[in-house]
Scaffold this active site. Structure first.
Site, PDB file in Angstrom:
ATOM      1  N   SER A 165      12.177 -10.349  47.861  1.00 56.66           N
ATOM      2  CA  SER A 165      11.181 -11.795  49.153  1.00 56.66           C
ATOM      3  C   SER A 165      12.038 -11.409  50.004  1.00 56.66           C
ATOM      4  CB  SER A 165      11.559 -12.942  48.516  1.00 56.66           C
ATOM      5  OG  SER A 165      12.664 -13.429  48.386  1.00 56.66           O
ATOM      6  N   PHE A 225      27.778 -14.194  63.458  1.00 54.09           N
ATOM      7  CA  PHE A 225      27.226 -15.511  62.455  1.00 54.09           C
ATOM      8  C   PHE A 225      27.730 -15.268  61.249  1.00 54.09           C
ATOM      9  CE2 PHE A 225      23.736 -16.353  59.872  1.00 54.09           C
ATOM     10  CZ  PHE A 225      23.156 -17.515  59.851  1.00 54.09           C
ATOM     11  N   HIS A 268      16.967 -11.596  48.517  1.00 48.99           N
ATOM     12  CA  HIS A 268      16.217 -11.558  49.120  1.00 48.99           C
ATOM     13  C   HIS A 268      16.380 -10.723  50.309  1.00 48.99           C
ATOM     14  CE1 HIS A 268      14.116 -15.254  51.159  1.00 48.99           C
ATOM     15  NE2 HIS A 268      15.891 -15.135  51.876  1.00 48.99           N
ATOM     16  N   ASP A 288      22.140 -27.577  59.443  1.00 46.46           N
ATOM     17  CA  ASP A 288      23.759 -27.551  60.432  1.00 46.46           C
ATOM     18  C   ASP A 288      23.615 -28.741  60.861  1.00 46.46           C
ATOM     19  OD1 ASP A 288      25.064 -25.500  59.154  1.00 46.46           O
ATOM     20  OD2 ASP A 288      22.981 -23.994  60.665  1.00 46.46           O
ATOM     21  N   GLU A 319      12.200 -13.106  54.383  1.00 46.51           N
ATOM     22  CA  GLU A 319      12.610 -14.401  54.787  1.00 46.51           C
ATOM     23  C   GLU A 319      12.015 -14.024  56.758  1.00 46.51           C
ATOM     24  OE1 GLU A 319      16.039 -17.114  53.891  1.00 46.51           O
ATOM     25  OE2 GLU A 319      16.271 -17.267  56.407  1.00 46.51           O
TER      26      GLU A 319
END
Ligand code: FAD
Length: 300
Positions: free
Chosen positions: A18, A222, A272, A112, A20
């Site tokens: 998949s 990140f 993913h 968040d 994103e």
């Protein structure tokens, strides 16, 4: 075994992927996104998901992107949705609008804190208090497939990994069909997590989230915020290449290829990919996994 002499990975057990994406902000980003979707679509992903900006900031753009995927492609889109800064009524309205647009898969998240990562999370007084409540709410509205998050290295706000796994268990008990992990680079971390999740009685797929490192500094920043660790060997591979985009890209492809091939060798068949709206690295990695377009499969 060298890559070239390995048997086709599709032959033994089909690989499912998949992809994103995030909703584009500008016309130029929109062009990049749709050319990436066009490139990746022939690989026949299980679904493609579109993120929801912090605090619902991309509500309209996420909806527009997902709806266009329904209208103009044969892909199965999934809309990310968070509980942040919205009443239950507002969130339910978004869920219903997805149902009306033909969307049947939601990635349900807490989101968040409004003040940004590192600040305390305050649920909206009239909103969904926990992600498990959102999962149950979505399932009550329609027969959606619901995916949720999972954190092999623990969510930064969780007091312990066991507590975080309890939160995952709550989401599964509320009806989640699949969990997608935060990205990680050490596959042993994923397998240790999987053991603990299974021991807790969670039996849904825990799909590894794979991030091709398009920009090492950005990924490291990140990762620091989200609690994912950057192994020393990974930092060393990118060291000194700040100005050398071409070599960085080749290394990024090699790193992700090594990671997914090791996962396949250890029994993982679903992935993913965090595409960052760029197709090339992900496309190359999927080919290494043995994925081919329908036309190529027919011709083979
Ligand atoms: P949960 O899994 O519900 O909880 C994680 C931890 O947070 C818990 O263990 C607990 O310690 C703490 N926690 C949960 N609820 C509460 C509460 N009510 N009060 C206090 N602490 C609590 N973010 C976006 O904004 N948009 C996206 O589209 C998006 N997509 C994502 C996709 C994936 C696959 C992943 C892994 C993450 C994504 N995120 C997204 C990030 C996510 O929203 C943040 O990590 C957020 O901080 C936690 O949301 P969650 O659903 O993962 O939380």
């Amino acid at each position: 075994m060298p890559l070239a002499s390995r048997p086709s990975r599709q032959a033994s057990c089909p690989i499912k992927v998949s992809f994103e994406f995030f909703p584009p902000k500008t016309a130029e980003m929109e062009t990049t996104l749709w050319s990436s979707i066009e490139r990746l679509a022939p690989l026949d992903p299980q679904f493609v998901s579109v993120t929801y900006g912090a605090g619902g900031s991309t509500r309209e753009r996420t909806h527009a992107t997902v709806s266009r995927l329904v209208r103009e492609t044969r892909l199965n889109p999934a809309a990310h949705l968070t509980c942040v800064a919205a009443t239950k009524e507002e969130v339910d309205g978004v869920v219903r609008s997805y149902w009306d647009a033909g969307v049947r898969h939601v990635v349900a998240l807490r989101g968040d804190p409004v003040g940004g990562l590192g600040t305390a999370y305050e649920p909206h007084r009239e909103g969904y208090q926990r992600t498990c409540d959102l999962v149950a709410g979505i399932k009550a509205i329609g027969d959606f497939e619901v995916s949720v998050s999972a954190y092999p290295e623990k969510h930064p706000e969780a007091a312990s990994l066991d507590e975080d796994i309890d939160v995952l268990k709550g989401k599964v008990d509320a009806g989640a069909d699949r969990a997608i992990t935060q990205f990680f680079f050490d596959n042993d971390v994923y397998f240790r997590y999987l053991d603990r999740v299974r021991a807790r009685g969670i039996d849904i797929p825990i799909v590894p989230g794979i991030v091709p490192v398009q920009n090492f500094r950005q990924t490291a920043n990140f990762a620091a915020k989200t609690g994912a660790s950057i192994p020393a060997w990974l930092a060393a591979r990118f060291e000194g290449l700040e100005e050398d985009v071409e070599t960085r890209r080749l290394i990024a492809a090699a790193v992700a290829a090594e990671q997914v091939i090791d996962l396949v060798d250890r029994g993982v068949h679903e992935f993913h990919f965090y595409t960052m709206n760029r197709a090339d690295l992900v496309y190359a990695i999927c080919r290494l996994l043995g994925l081919r377009s329908e036309a190529e499969r027919v011709a083979a």
